[in-house]
Write a protein that holds these residues in place. Structure first.
Motif, mmCIF file in Angstrom:
data_model
loop_
_atom_site.group_PDB
_atom_site.id
_atom_site.type_symbol
_atom_site.label_atom_id
_atom_site.label_comp_id
_atom_site.label_asym_id
_atom_site.label_seq_id
_atom_site.Cartn_x
_atom_site.Cartn_y
_atom_site.Cartn_z
ATOM 1 N N GLY A 114 21.621 -10.211 170.649
ATOM 2 C CA GLY A 114 20.485 -10.832 169.993
ATOM 3 C C GLY A 114 20.144 -12.183 170.585
ATOM 4 O O GLY A 114 20.760 -12.646 171.548
ATOM 5 N N GLY A 166 16.656 -12.417 166.311
ATOM 6 C CA GLY A 166 16.446 -10.979 166.296
ATOM 7 C C GLY A 166 17.289 -10.276 167.334
ATOM 8 O O GLY A 166 17.821 -10.900 168.251
ATOM 9 N N LEU A 180 17.903 -7.846 170.527
ATOM 10 C CA LEU A 180 17.157 -7.709 171.780
ATOM 11 C C LEU A 180 16.444 -6.365 171.892
ATOM 12 O O LEU A 180 15.363 -6.287 172.472
ATOM 13 C CB LEU A 180 18.087 -7.891 172.980
ATOM 14 C CG LEU A 180 18.751 -9.259 173.123
ATOM 15 C CD1 LEU A 180 19.553 -9.321 174.419
ATOM 16 C CD2 LEU A 180 17.738 -10.388 173.056
ATOM 17 N N ASP A 181 17.045 -5.311 171.378
ATOM 18 C CA ASP A 181 16.432 -3.980 171.450
ATOM 19 C C ASP A 181 15.931 -3.662 172.854
ATOM 20 O O ASP A 181 14.783 -3.263 173.052
ATOM 21 C CB ASP A 181 15.299 -3.845 170.438
ATOM 22 C CG ASP A 181 15.785 -3.944 169.002
ATOM 23 O OD1 ASP A 181 16.919 -3.520 168.732
ATOM 24 O OD2 ASP A 181 15.028 -4.456 168.158
ATOM 25 N N ASP A 182 16.796 -3.874 173.849
ATOM 26 C CA ASP A 182 16.517 -3.588 175.270
ATOM 27 C C ASP A 182 15.495 -4.509 175.923
ATOM 28 O O ASP A 182 15.079 -4.277 177.047
ATOM 29 C CB ASP A 182 16.104 -2.117 175.472
ATOM 30 C CG ASP A 182 17.206 -1.159 175.082
ATOM 31 O OD1 ASP A 182 18.388 -1.462 175.356
ATOM 32 O OD2 ASP A 182 16.897 -0.108 174.484
ATOM 33 N N ALA A 183 15.062 -5.558 175.243
ATOM 34 C CA ALA A 183 14.158 -6.538 175.851
ATOM 35 C C ALA A 183 14.987 -7.677 176.454
ATOM 36 O O ALA A 183 16.140 -7.889 176.086
ATOM 37 C CB ALA A 183 13.206 -7.105 174.794
ATOM 38 N N PRO A 201 16.203 -11.447 176.781
ATOM 39 C CA PRO A 201 16.369 -12.420 175.693
ATOM 40 C C PRO A 201 15.161 -13.331 175.488
ATOM 41 O O PRO A 201 14.729 -13.538 174.349
ATOM 42 C CB PRO A 201 17.612 -13.209 176.115
ATOM 43 C CG PRO A 201 18.401 -12.243 176.943
ATOM 44 C CD PRO A 201 17.367 -11.443 177.687
ATOM 45 N N ARG A 217 12.226 -11.395 173.947
ATOM 46 C CA ARG A 217 12.497 -11.044 172.548
ATOM 47 C C ARG A 217 12.364 -12.249 171.627
ATOM 48 O O ARG A 217 11.792 -12.156 170.537
ATOM 49 C CB ARG A 217 13.899 -10.441 172.433
ATOM 50 C CG ARG A 217 14.242 -9.911 171.073
ATOM 51 C CD ARG A 217 13.399 -8.676 170.738
ATOM 52 N NE ARG A 217 12.706 -8.939 169.490
ATOM 53 C CZ ARG A 217 11.493 -8.516 169.183
ATOM 54 N NH1 ARG A 217 10.801 -7.787 170.005
ATOM 55 N NH2 ARG A 217 10.961 -8.797 168.035
ATOM 56 N N ILE A 218 12.864 -13.417 172.071
ATOM 57 C CA ILE A 218 12.806 -14.570 171.175
ATOM 58 C C ILE A 218 11.379 -15.086 171.035
ATOM 59 O O ILE A 218 10.993 -15.588 169.982
ATOM 60 C CB ILE A 218 13.809 -15.682 171.587
ATOM 61 C CG1 ILE A 218 14.149 -16.549 170.355
ATOM 62 C CG2 ILE A 218 13.282 -16.541 172.717
ATOM 63 C CD1 ILE A 218 14.751 -15.805 169.194
ATOM 64 N N ALA A 223 8.750 -13.112 170.944
ATOM 65 C CA ALA A 223 8.167 -12.183 169.963
ATOM 66 C C ALA A 223 8.663 -12.500 168.554
ATOM 67 O O ALA A 223 7.881 -12.492 167.597
ATOM 68 C CB ALA A 223 8.501 -10.739 170.347
ATOM 69 N N GLU A 224 9.959 -12.795 168.412
ATOM 70 C CA GLU A 224 10.514 -13.154 167.108
ATOM 71 C C GLU A 224 9.855 -14.421 166.563
ATOM 72 O O GLU A 224 9.606 -14.523 165.365
ATOM 73 C CB GLU A 224 12.027 -13.356 167.186
ATOM 74 C CG GLU A 224 12.814 -12.085 167.335
ATOM 75 C CD GLU A 224 12.740 -11.159 166.125
ATOM 76 O OE1 GLU A 224 12.581 -11.632 164.973
ATOM 77 O OE2 GLU A 224 12.831 -9.942 166.342
#
Length: 193
Positions: free
Chosen positions: A49, A87, A89-92, A94, A97-98, A100-101
C-alpha cells in the motif's frame, strides 16, 4: 550468507482466499548458532500500500481523514480513526496509486508527491509494505469534497489540522494509527522545523 540460505520452506497451505490470502507456512530456519529449527507461521498477504501526508508550510497545516475501521473497533477502540490518506496498490505504481487515493479520499489533485520512506508495518504476520509520501498542498488544488468511494464502504471525513494540534493528538491518544504517527513525526522532524 543470505537469509535465503537460512530458510528452507517445507510446506505452504492456503487457509483462506476471500479478499486477501491467509496462508500457513512450515519452514526450517537456521538459527544464529547454526541449529536448524522447524517453525510454523500464519501469513496474511493483502498486497502493498501507500500512505500520504499533505502539508502546507504557509498555514502550518496537514490534511488527514477520519473513518470507521472495524478491526480497531473489534479490538476495543470505540471511535473513528484519524489517519493519513492511504490505499492498497492493487497492481498500480505507488505514486500513481497515492495520487488517486488523494483525489478519492481528501479531494485534492496534488502537483508533486515525494516518497520519503517505506516500511513493513506488521512484519510478524502481514506481508504488506507501505510506501510513505508527502506532498505540499494549497486550496487551489481542491477538486472535490473527497470522502472516498461509497461502493467500497468508505465514509471518510476530511480534516485540515494545524501540525501542532495533530502532533498533540498523538500524545493525548486521539491519533493511534501507526502510519499516521510515522508521517506526522517525519513532518515534525523534516518539514515544519
Amino acid at each position: 550468507m543470505s537469509i535465503a540460505d537460512r530458510v528452507r520452506v517445507k510446506d505452504v497451505q492456503l487457509l483462506s482466499k476471500r479478499r486477501y490470502e491467509l496462508k500457513s507456512a512450515t519452514f526450517d530456519y537456521r538459527r544464529s548458532n547454526g541449529e536448524w529449527q522447524t517453525q510454523v507461521r500464519e501469513v496474511y498477504d493483502r498486497g502493498n500500500g501507500a500512505a500520504l501526508l499533505p502539508y502546507n508550510l504557509n498555514t502550518r497545516t496537514v490534511v488527514l481523514v477520519r473513518q470507521f475501521r472495524y478491526p480497531a473497533f473489534a479490538n476495543g477502540y470505540d471511535d473513528l480513526l484519524i489517519e493519513a490518506a492511504a490505499g492498497m496498490l492493487d497492481d498500480a505504481a505507488p505514486e500513481a496509486r497515492i495520487r488517486a487515493e488523494a483525489e478519492e479520499e481528501i479531494g485534492y489533485r496534488l502537483a508533486h508527491v515525494r516518497k520519503v520512506f517505506e516500511a513493513f508495518m506488521t512484519p510478524g504476520a502481514v506481508t504488506e509494505k507501505l510506501h510513505f509520501f508527502v506532498a505540499e498542498y494549497d486550496a487551489a488544488m481542491r477538486v472535490s469534497d473527497g470522502g472516498g468511494l461509497a461502493d467500497e464502504g468508505e465514509d471518510i471525513e476530511v480534516l485540515e489540522l494545524a501540525i501542532d494540534d495533530a502532533l498533540a493528538m498523538i500524545g493525548d491518544g486521539r491519533i493511534v494509527d501507526g502510519k499516521t504517527i510515522m508521517l506526522l513525526q517525519y513532518a515534525a522532524l523534516h518539514l515544519f522545523r
